[in-house]
Structures are given as structure tokens and as C-alpha cells.
Design a protein around this motif. Structure first.
Motif, short mmCIF file in Angstrom:
data_model
loop_
_atom_site.label_atom_id
_atom_site.label_comp_id
_atom_site.label_asym_id
_atom_site.label_seq_id
_atom_site.Cartn_x
_atom_site.Cartn_y
_atom_site.Cartn_z
N LEU A 118 -30.75 -29.36 40.37
CA LEU A 118 -30.34 -29.48 41.66
C LEU A 118 -32.57 -29.47 42.86
O LEU A 118 -32.56 -29.94 43.63
CB LEU A 118 -29.31 -28.58 42.45
CG LEU A 118 -28.41 -28.91 42.60
CD1 LEU A 118 -27.54 -28.12 42.19
CD2 LEU A 118 -27.63 -30.52 41.54
N ARG A 129 -25.82 -38.31 40.73
CA ARG A 129 -26.46 -37.05 41.04
C ARG A 129 -25.25 -36.26 41.84
O ARG A 129 -25.43 -35.16 41.91
CB ARG A 129 -27.32 -37.24 42.06
CG ARG A 129 -29.03 -37.71 41.74
CD ARG A 129 -30.04 -38.36 42.50
NE ARG A 129 -29.84 -38.22 43.80
CZ ARG A 129 -30.54 -38.64 44.80
NH1 ARG A 129 -30.87 -40.50 44.83
NH2 ARG A 129 -30.19 -38.66 46.33
N GLU A 130 -24.43 -36.66 42.92
CA GLU A 130 -23.05 -36.30 43.10
C GLU A 130 -22.80 -35.71 42.31
O GLU A 130 -21.79 -34.58 42.54
CB GLU A 130 -21.93 -37.05 43.96
CG GLU A 130 -22.52 -37.83 44.94
CD GLU A 130 -23.54 -36.46 46.21
OE1 GLU A 130 -22.13 -35.91 45.70
OE2 GLU A 130 -24.19 -36.41 46.72
N ARG A 133 -24.39 -32.33 41.33
CA ARG A 133 -23.73 -31.16 42.38
C ARG A 133 -22.80 -30.58 42.02
O ARG A 133 -22.33 -29.20 42.57
CB ARG A 133 -23.67 -31.55 43.52
CG ARG A 133 -24.96 -32.41 44.23
CD ARG A 133 -25.20 -32.85 45.80
NE ARG A 133 -26.51 -33.12 46.15
CZ ARG A 133 -27.26 -33.88 45.70
NH1 ARG A 133 -26.92 -34.95 44.90
NH2 ARG A 133 -28.28 -34.52 46.16
#
Length: 175
Positions: A118, A129-130, A133
């Protein structure tokens, strides 16, 4: 260009009372997942020049099963500082990688691997990317590309997320 492959160890046995954490071995599922990720990497030409592995049994065993997909075997080093490493320690290990390593694989543990991923990613597919996360699961693989030509230039938010996969997603794609 440089490529970083972050690989979290595969599923390991639960810790038993009195058992040293470093000695935890992979489960049957972990061995299968490690081999699957190795085959995926080789099949998609994600081949490391150098591999740095935590000395824990579960990381060493993960590499043993994943590495069967690579001919020849990439240069591999056991890195004591990857065991229970902070994101800062992992970041420094990457930054100190030799210039000849254009594609570096770091095989270690959470939360450090997830947090350094991250920290390094600035761009890439938003949806992927989400998903990253949300977490880096066992045998999860994060591939980050960097536009510079030398690990010493590494800095936060300097990478582009190329790929994020897990054994569960790979198996779902084949059904």
C-alpha cells in the motif's frame, strides 16, 4: 524499469501451545496454493531475478513448492530481517537490492507485506487497488512496476500495481 513481486506465505498450521512460530509448516492447502501461484507466475512470465525469503518454515516451504515452476531456479537468499518485518524494514531491503535484480520477489509475512504494498503503489487499476486495500490473503501475490532503473531510487507512492492475485481468484477463473 524494475518489477517487485510481493508474495505472502501460503496457509500454515495454527500455532500450538509451546510451538515456536518460526517452525509452523504449511497445510496441505498451503502447499497446493504455493504450487498454483508458482505456476501462475511462470506461465505469465513473472520470473524473478532474485528472491528474498523470510527464514520461517512456512515461507521457506512456500518457495519450495512455488519454485518448482521455474527453470532455472532464481537466485535465492534467506533474509532474517523479513521475519516479523515492519513495512520500513521491507522497504529498506528492497531499496538495497542489487542492481542486477530487475525483478525482485520478496516472500514474507503480513502485516508488513500488505502495508509496504500500500505504501509503494500510486497507480494501477482502481478496482484492483481497492481489492488490495481490503487485505493480502495467504499465498497472495502483488506485482508492482516502477519506472526507474535502480532500487536505490525507491520511494513511497512510486509504483504502478500491475497485478494482484490469490489462489482463490485463480481457481474461480478456471471454473
Amino acid at each position: 524499469m524494475r518489477r517487485l513481486i510481493l508474495f505472502r506465505h501460503a496457509k500454515a498450521e495454527r500455532s500450538e501451545t509451546g510451538q515456536e512460530d518460526r517452525g509452523r509448516a504449511l497445510t496441505e492447502r498451503g502447499r497446493k496454493d504455493a504450487a498454483l501461484i508458482g505456476a501462475y507466475m511462470a506461465g505469465h512470465a513473472f520470473v524473478p531475478d532474485r528472491v528474498a525469503i523470510s527464514p520461517a518454515a512456512r515461507t521457506q516451504e512456500t518457495w519450495k513448492y512455488a519454485a518448482t515452476a521455474f527453470k532455472p531456479m532464481p537466485a535465492t537468499v534467506s533474509a532474517e530481517r523479513l521475519y516479523d518485518a515492519t513495512p520500513h524494514a521491507i522497504f529498506n531491503l528492497i531499496k538495497e537490492a542489487p542492481a542486477v535484480a530487475h525483478t525482485l520477489l520478496v516472500l514474507g509475512h503480513n502485516p508488513g507485506l500488505h502495508e509496504v504494498a500500500l505504501m509503494l503503489i500510486a497507480s494501477g487499476d482502481v478496482e484492483t487497488r481497492e481489492r488490495l486495500r481490503e487485505g493480502l490473503h495467504t499465498a497472495g501475490l502483488v506485482i508492482i512496476d516502477f519506472a526507474f532503473d535502480g532500487w536505490s531510487k525507491l520511494h513511497p507512492q512510486s509504483g504502478r500495481l500491475e497485478r494482484f492475485v490469490s489462489p482463490k481468484w485463480l481457481e474461480a477463473d478456471t471454473k
